[in-house]
Design a protein around this motif. Structure first.
Motif: not given
Length: 329
Positions: A274-299
């Motif tokens: 359930d991504d409605r409950v945030p967790e840092w590792g989970q946020m890293l995983g969901t940021s992979e799709t947008y990493f090239q244009d929006h690296p701050h989601l993983a940084f």
């Protein structure tokens, strides 16, 4: 008196005079130099704390750890927005604007679902702390049981437990945790906790077993055996309490590893679905799709994980140096 005793007596008098002159030149009499200081002795914990409070590395690690724990506790109250709400969903466009940028009230922008990214970072600290602490406590509990049995009984019991521990240690920790978490029919937060706790069990078991074996030859244990004290009382009252110091220090180091492993499993999709409950590792995983244009989601999640793990590591290493006589500075 023989003639050969007079030179010896004169030599002794000259030596005594030189010692008195040396003591007088330093401002201390011979009687004062041999006096014993009547000040109270300092215990191991008090002595360690005296060194730790002057150690900048320990103070830095302690500050990071306290800040992280306080943030995790008060996160729901200081987060600007509800991490499950998506107030910026109207500004999300899969083609032109998949990730809304910063604006008034949303300093870090939003994610692909229009949820405030800063709020999710803050609230995600609580889930990270819960997983790390629960996994460490689970591994510590299992390691205490196995290490106590191996160190107290020895013989066949020790050999069997240590062979099991050796097998578990021969497998890379992250691979073993991944295998255990993958067995679960449905990923959840508890599967991550159980997987990481299982990986940590052999570390605590081997460490406690070594400390217990060292305690078996101590004078207070031998005295208790000579007095006819039962084995269970010797183990629980004399051996185990004196063996927990290195284990507790190791727990602070393992906590940093548990946070990193939990983030890795969540990144691989084995954590809370359930991504409605945030967790840092989970946020890293969901940021992979947008990493090239929006690296701050993983940084930002990666930076939080690195800083927190560094804080626990610095504190744990400093504790180990302060409590270990061989590595005291």
């Amino acid at each position: 008196m023989s003639s050969d005793q007079s030179p010896r007596r004169g030599l002794g008098a000259r030596r005594k005079q030189r010692i008195d002159d040396l003591a007088a030149s330093s401002g201390t009499t011979v009687a004062e130099a041999g006096a014993i200081d009547d000040s109270e002795g300092v215990g191991l914990i008090a002595s360690a704390w005296r060194r730790l409070r002057r150690n900048p590395i320990f103070l830095l690690g302690l500050a990071i750890t306290i800040a992280f724990v306080v943030l995790a506790i008060v996160a729901p109250w200081i987060a600007p927005h509800d991490p499950a709400d998506n107030p910026l969903i109207d500004k999300v466009s899969p083609q032109s604007n998949p990730i809304p940028g910063p604006e008034a009230g949303y300093p870090l922008g939003a994610d692909s679902s229009g949820r405030d990214f800063l709020s999710r970072l803050i609230v995600g600290s609580r889930q990270t702390l819960i997983v790390g602490v629960a996994a460490t406590l689970g591994g510590l509990s299992g390691g205490l049981v196995l290490g106590t049995l191996a160190g107290a009984f020895g013989g066949v019991v020790d050999a069997v437990i240590m062979r099991i521990v050796d097998v578990m240690l021969s497998i890379p920790s992250l691979l073993l945790a991944f295998s255990i978490a993958a067995i679960a029919a449905r990923p959840s937060q508890w599967t991550v906790i159980i997987a990481i706790a299982t990986v940590q069990v052999p570390i605590f078991a081997r460490l406690l077993r070594g400390s217990m074996l060292a305690q078996r030859s101590k004078d207070h244990v031998l005295a208790a055996r000579a007095l006819g004290v039962k084995r269970s009382a010797i183990v629980l009252r004399h051996m185990l309490p004196n063996s927990l110091g290195p284990v507790i220090v190791q727990a602070t180091l393992v906590l940093a590893t548990a946070i990193i492993d939990a983030a890795a499993l969540s990144y691989l999709g084995l954590g809370l679905p359930d991504d409605r409950v945030p967790e840092w590792g989970q946020m890293l995983g969901t940021s992979e799709t947008y990493f090239q244009d929006h690296p701050h989601l993983a940084f930002y999640p990666a930076l939080c994980i690195i800083v927190v793990a560094l804080g626990f590591t610095l504190m744990g290493e400093s504790l180990r140096e302060a409590l270990d006589p061989k590595s005291r500075r």
